[in-house]
Design a protein around this motif. Structure first.
Motif, short mmCIF file in Angstrom:
data_model
loop_
_atom_site.label_atom_id
_atom_site.label_comp_id
_atom_site.label_asym_id
_atom_site.label_seq_id
_atom_site.Cartn_x
_atom_site.Cartn_y
_atom_site.Cartn_z
N MET A 1 -1.33 -17.42 5.55
CA MET A 1 -0.69 -17.12 4.27
C MET A 1 -0.33 -15.64 4.20
SD MET A 1 0.35 -18.61 1.50
CE MET A 1 -0.58 -20.14 1.46
N ILE A 2 -1.29 -14.74 4.53
CA ILE A 2 -0.99 -13.31 4.62
C ILE A 2 -0.26 -13.05 5.93
CG2 ILE A 2 -2.00 -11.02 4.92
CD1 ILE A 2 -4.19 -11.84 2.95
N THR A 3 0.89 -12.39 5.85
CA THR A 3 1.69 -12.14 7.05
C THR A 3 1.61 -10.70 7.54
OG1 THR A 3 3.64 -11.70 5.69
CG2 THR A 3 3.32 -13.96 6.43
N ALA A 4 1.24 -9.76 6.64
CA ALA A 4 1.21 -8.34 7.04
C ALA A 4 0.50 -7.52 5.97
CB ALA A 4 2.64 -7.82 7.24
N LEU A 5 0.15 -6.33 6.34
CA LEU A 5 -0.27 -5.33 5.37
C LEU A 5 0.99 -4.71 4.78
CD1 LEU A 5 -2.55 -3.58 4.08
CD2 LEU A 5 -2.27 -2.02 6.00
N ASP A 6 1.19 -4.82 3.47
CA ASP A 6 2.42 -4.33 2.87
C ASP A 6 2.33 -2.85 2.52
OD1 ASP A 6 5.11 -5.24 1.65
OD2 ASP A 6 4.19 -4.01 0.08
N HIS A 7 1.33 -2.47 1.72
CA HIS A 7 1.17 -1.06 1.39
C HIS A 7 -0.25 -0.76 0.93
CE1 HIS A 7 2.25 -2.69 -2.65
NE2 HIS A 7 1.50 -1.69 -3.12
N ILE A 8 -0.56 0.52 0.91
CA ILE A 8 -1.83 1.03 0.39
C ILE A 8 -1.49 1.99 -0.74
CG2 ILE A 8 -3.81 2.50 0.91
CD1 ILE A 8 -3.67 1.29 3.78
N ALA A 9 -2.18 1.86 -1.86
CA ALA A 9 -1.91 2.70 -3.02
C ALA A 9 -3.03 3.70 -3.23
CB ALA A 9 -1.73 1.84 -4.28
N LEU A 10 -2.64 4.94 -3.49
CA LEU A 10 -3.57 5.99 -3.86
C LEU A 10 -3.30 6.40 -5.29
CD1 LEU A 10 -3.39 8.38 -0.76
CD2 LEU A 10 -4.85 6.39 -1.09
N ALA A 11 -4.31 6.36 -6.14
CA ALA A 11 -4.18 6.80 -7.53
C ALA A 11 -4.55 8.28 -7.62
CB ALA A 11 -5.10 5.98 -8.43
N GLN A 44 7.33 5.43 3.64
CA GLN A 44 7.57 4.15 4.30
C GLN A 44 7.45 4.31 5.82
OE1 GLN A 44 8.33 1.20 2.55
NE2 GLN A 44 7.93 0.21 4.52
N PHE A 45 6.66 3.42 6.43
CA PHE A 45 6.48 3.39 7.87
C PHE A 45 6.95 2.03 8.40
CE2 PHE A 45 3.47 6.47 6.21
CZ PHE A 45 3.68 7.56 7.04
N PRO A 46 7.11 1.89 9.71
CA PRO A 46 7.60 0.60 10.23
C PRO A 46 6.70 -0.58 9.92
CG PRO A 46 7.82 2.33 11.89
CD PRO A 46 7.01 2.90 10.77
N ASN A 47 5.39 -0.34 9.76
CA ASN A 47 4.47 -1.46 9.59
C ASN A 47 3.78 -1.51 8.23
OD1 ASN A 47 2.82 0.76 9.98
ND2 ASN A 47 1.54 -0.18 11.56
N MET A 48 4.13 -0.60 7.31
CA MET A 48 3.55 -0.61 5.96
C MET A 48 4.08 0.59 5.20
SD MET A 48 1.34 2.21 5.99
CE MET A 48 0.10 1.90 4.73
N ALA A 49 3.59 0.79 3.98
CA ALA A 49 3.96 1.97 3.20
C ALA A 49 2.73 2.53 2.52
CB ALA A 49 5.03 1.62 2.15
N LEU A 50 2.75 3.83 2.27
CA LEU A 50 1.73 4.46 1.44
C LEU A 50 2.36 4.79 0.10
CD1 LEU A 50 -1.25 5.67 1.49
CD2 LEU A 50 -0.09 7.88 1.65
N GLU A 51 1.75 4.29 -0.97
CA GLU A 51 2.22 4.57 -2.33
C GLU A 51 1.27 5.57 -2.99
OE1 GLU A 51 2.98 2.22 -6.59
OE2 GLU A 51 1.67 1.35 -5.05
#
Length: 267
Positions: A1-11, A44-51
């Motif tokens: 069901m999970i296909t990839a790591l989409d992003h990581i968020a920093l508050a 944005q990186f090829p395999n995920m993003a940092l927010e």
């Protein structure tokens, strides 16, 4: 069901300072996305993003971030997973006994004391342009680390309930640690536990991020020149890798830079 790591968020509270710090750390220019009571910057990186996200006024997003900052302070907040069918994934996670709440185009999941998100993903996002040479810039995320006081619980949660692909379960008495490595698209979701501490039902916690670089010497020199406290480049624990540590990474997030082994990359 999970296909990839989409992003990581920093508050964060100080948006401009955090964005500037990560711009200098990564050697890349983010996309800025204000709205809904919050300021966002996307690396944005090829395999995920940092927010990077901070409250900026009235609105649901700003209120949500503000509540997080008041409760737990600044730092790593969310790991977001990409799913192929959001409705089906949210329903399945709920049927598996997880705490799931729909919120517009995503589903929030609270598990083992941590915040996760299911999302259809940032489809079509372009890699953030470098502010330096590509060789000296951060290339991609290698792995995200979660620390757990209970490996059996982690196996049941991240393996059975989340459905992540467990590739390696390794205990090392010399390091005093047990590590679970789950493949998640083009990244790794690593869970670590101390072999010296008792097993408890305490919450898990985020343990840091490891980023890939193509030329560790060039990246280390650039990051040091940008004002960060970095270690010397050294041989990593995995054969063929070279690594260095950023001791004062933004937001207090434990941060490792590494050049992967070509053999491991093909595995």
């Amino acid at each position: 069901m999970i296909t990839a790591l989409d992003h990581i968020a920093l508050a964060v509270r100080d948006f401009e300072a955090a964005v500037d710090s990560y711009r200098r750390l990564f050697g890349r220019e983010p996309d800025l996305e204000p709205g809904d009571g919050a300021n966002r910057a996307w690396f944005q990186f090829p395999n995920m993003a940092l927010e990077i996200i901070a409250p900026s006024g009235e609105g649901p997003a700003g209120d949500h971030v503000r509540a997080r900052l008041d409760a737990a302070g600044a730092g790593q907040w969310i790991v977001a997973f990409q799913v192929s069918d959001l409705d089906a994934a949210a329903q399945l996670f709920s049927r598996r006994g997880l705490d799931v709440a729909r919120a517009g185009p995503l589903a929030r999941v609270r598990a083992a004391g941590l915040d996760f998100v299911l999302t259809s993903g940032r489809i079509g996002a372009q890699r953030s342009p470098p502010t330096t040479t590509e060789a000296a810039a951060v290339e991609a995320l290698d792995h995200v680390v979660v620390m757990t006081p209970n490996c059996d619980r982690a196996l049941g949660l991240y393996g059975a309930k989340f459905g992540l692909d467990l590739r390696l379960d390794r205990a090392n008495e010399q390091w005093g640690a047990r590590q679970l490595f789950f493949r998640c698209g083009a990244t790794v979701f690593e869970v670590g536990a101390s072999l010296k501490a008792p097993v408890t039902e305490e919450p898990d916690r985020f343990g840091g991020l490891a980023w890939r670089v193509t030329d560790p010497d060039a990246a280390q020199a650039r990051i040091a020149a940008a004002g960060f406290d970095v270690s010397e480049v050294r041989t990593g624990r995995k054969p063929g890798t070279r690594v260095f540590t950023v001791r004062d990474a933004p937001g207090g997030v434990p941060t490792l830079m590494l050049m992967p082994s070509p053999e491991l990359e093909r595995a």
